[in-house]
Scaffold this motif. Structure first.
Motif, PDB file in Angstrom:
ATOM      1  N   TRP A 190      50.498  71.021  29.923  1.00  0.00           N
ATOM      2  CA  TRP A 190      50.279  70.232  28.503  1.00  0.00           C
ATOM      3  C   TRP A 190      49.665  71.399  27.664  1.00  0.00           C
ATOM      4  CZ3 TRP A 190      51.702  65.942  27.674  1.00  0.00           C
ATOM      5  CH2 TRP A 190      51.711  64.783  28.270  1.00  0.00           C
ATOM      6  N   ASN A 191      49.130  72.617  28.053  1.00  0.00           N
ATOM      7  CA  ASN A 191      48.819  73.850  27.224  1.00  0.00           C
ATOM      8  C   ASN A 191      49.912  74.434  26.620  1.00  0.00           C
ATOM      9  OD1 ASN A 191      46.039  73.384  27.609  1.00  0.00           O
ATOM     10  ND2 ASN A 191      45.656  74.692  29.328  1.00  0.00           N
ATOM     11  N   LYS A 192      50.889  74.289  27.217  1.00  0.00           N
ATOM     12  CA  LYS A 192      52.255  75.172  27.143  1.00  0.00           C
ATOM     13  C   LYS A 192      53.021  74.525  26.057  1.00  0.00           C
ATOM     14  CE  LYS A 192      56.537  77.086  28.812  1.00  0.00           C
ATOM     15  NZ  LYS A 192      56.082  78.639  28.132  1.00  0.00           N
ATOM     16  N   LEU A 193      53.060  73.134  26.219  1.00  0.00           N
ATOM     17  CA  LEU A 193      53.772  72.066  25.254  1.00  0.00           C
ATOM     18  C   LEU A 193      53.031  72.146  23.839  1.00  0.00           C
ATOM     19  CD1 LEU A 193      54.399  68.892  27.679  1.00  0.00           C
ATOM     20  CD2 LEU A 193      56.176  70.650  26.687  1.00  0.00           C
ATOM     21  N   ALA A 194      51.584  72.487  23.903  1.00  0.00           N
ATOM     22  CA  ALA A 194      51.093  72.422  22.731  1.00  0.00           C
ATOM     23  C   ALA A 194      50.856  73.771  22.051  1.00  0.00           C
ATOM     24  CB  ALA A 194      49.604  71.814  22.941  1.00  0.00           C
ATOM     25  N   ARG A 206      46.448  71.529  21.117  1.00  0.00           N
ATOM     26  CA  ARG A 206      46.126  70.498  22.208  1.00  0.00           C
ATOM     27  C   ARG A 206      47.284  69.497  21.735  1.00  0.00           C
ATOM     28  NH1 ARG A 206      43.061  66.078  20.811  1.00  0.00           N
ATOM     29  NH2 ARG A 206      41.459  66.121  19.259  1.00  0.00           N
ATOM     30  N   PHE A 207      47.388  68.478  22.710  1.00  0.00           N
ATOM     31  CA  PHE A 207      48.009  67.253  22.242  1.00  0.00           C
ATOM     32  C   PHE A 207      46.937  66.016  21.983  1.00  0.00           C
ATOM     33  CE2 PHE A 207      52.743  67.414  24.255  1.00  0.00           C
ATOM     34  CZ  PHE A 207      52.953  68.354  23.280  1.00  0.00           C
ATOM     35  N   ALA A 208      47.428  65.093  21.366  1.00  0.00           N
ATOM     36  CA  ALA A 208      46.405  63.872  21.005  1.00  0.00           C
ATOM     37  C   ALA A 208      46.451  63.211  22.136  1.00  0.00           C
ATOM     38  CB  ALA A 208      46.859  63.179  19.798  1.00  0.00           C
TER      39      ALA A 208
END
Length: 267
Positions: free
Chosen positions: A221-225, A232-234
């Motif tokens: 998730w951190n990499k995607l954001a 971060r993602f929502a």
């Protein structure tokens, strides 16, 4: 019925949320109910919609659920009659259901392309059409179509998804102008989330490989954001709050608008 449904930002209204079995749809259904609305929860997976509705009823909220394939016009016709028969009105419709295919243009086949367009664009057309028809039989209302920041910003491997969501943006503006000419008044607006932590991601082909490469799901998730300024993602609940605003009378003078909620991704 709880006191929450006698008072709140959308008290006395009847709402319909597609894709309500998980993610943004589920969070939106709960947020609307918590602020007083009666909510119809629908999903292509009828069991997921039912589970969301059961959870809501345990909290004392007024809700119903049924299976809905948003690409099937006959199901929309039956659905609108069910909602109007049950509650006598439709005030809020959230066209949230959507899918994604992570494929390059050369690897994607025509059937995959058409499936994304059918759900993400045809489904919004049908929902908006029958939402307007239902709301005209009452006192008007608010339609919120869920697009995406990907409708603004292109990405490799997301051509079908981005194209469909860009289409939702312009279609919603056209619908807003048409609906503004009718009596009673009906508003049509769009929310455009950036990255959101929803099951859509984990259902994508390659998710398990990406997770293995990242080490853990949290690290993935951190990499995607990484490209999101807020890093971060929502959460789905954050998007639901924006939808709640557009559904409520607080936004009575808002139509044809695009509310981007992307942590600065498209800034």
């Amino acid at each position: 019925m709880t006191n929450n449904q006698n008072m709140g930002r959308v008290a006395g209204k009847a709402a319909w949320v597609t894709g309500g079995g998980s993610g943004i749809g589920r969070a939106t259904a709960i947020a609307l109910a918590a602020e007083g609305a009666r909510v119809a929860v629908t999903d292509i997976d009828g069991e997921k919609a039912h589970k969301t509705a059961v959870e809501m009823r345990k909290k004392g909220y007024s809700t119903l659920s049924f299976q809905l394939d948003v690409t099937d016009e006959n199901q929309w016709q039956k659905g609108i009659e069910l909602v109007l028969t049950e509650w006598g009105q439709l005030d809020i419709l959230v066209n949230n259901a959507g899918i994604s295919v992570a494929q390059s243009i050369t690897d994607m086949n025509l059937a995959q392309w058409r499936q994304v367009m059918s759900v993400n664009l045809d489904g919004v057309f049908l929902g908006t059409k029958y939402g307007i028809i239902g709301m005209k039989r009452g006192k008007g209302g608010s339609i919120i179509n869920v697009s995406s920041a990907s409708g603004f910003k292109a990405a490799p491997g997301a051509s079908a998804y981005s194209t469909s969501k860009a289409g939702v943006r312009l279609f919603s503006k056209c619908a807003a102008l048409e609906a503004a000419q009718t009596e009673p008044r009906i508003r049509v607006n769009t929310v455009l989330p950036g990255g959101v932590m929803t099951p859509m991601w984990s259902s994508m082909e390659g998710w398990e490989i990406w997770k293995e490469q990242a080490g853990t799901e949290a690290e993935l998730w951190n990499k995607l954001a990484e490209n999101t300024p807020l890093k971060r993602f929502a959460k789905p609940e954050e998007i639901a709050l924006a939808i709640l605003y557009l559904a409520s009378d607080e936004s009575q003078f808002v139509t044809g608008a695009e509310l981007v909620i992307d942590g600065g991704f498209t800034a």
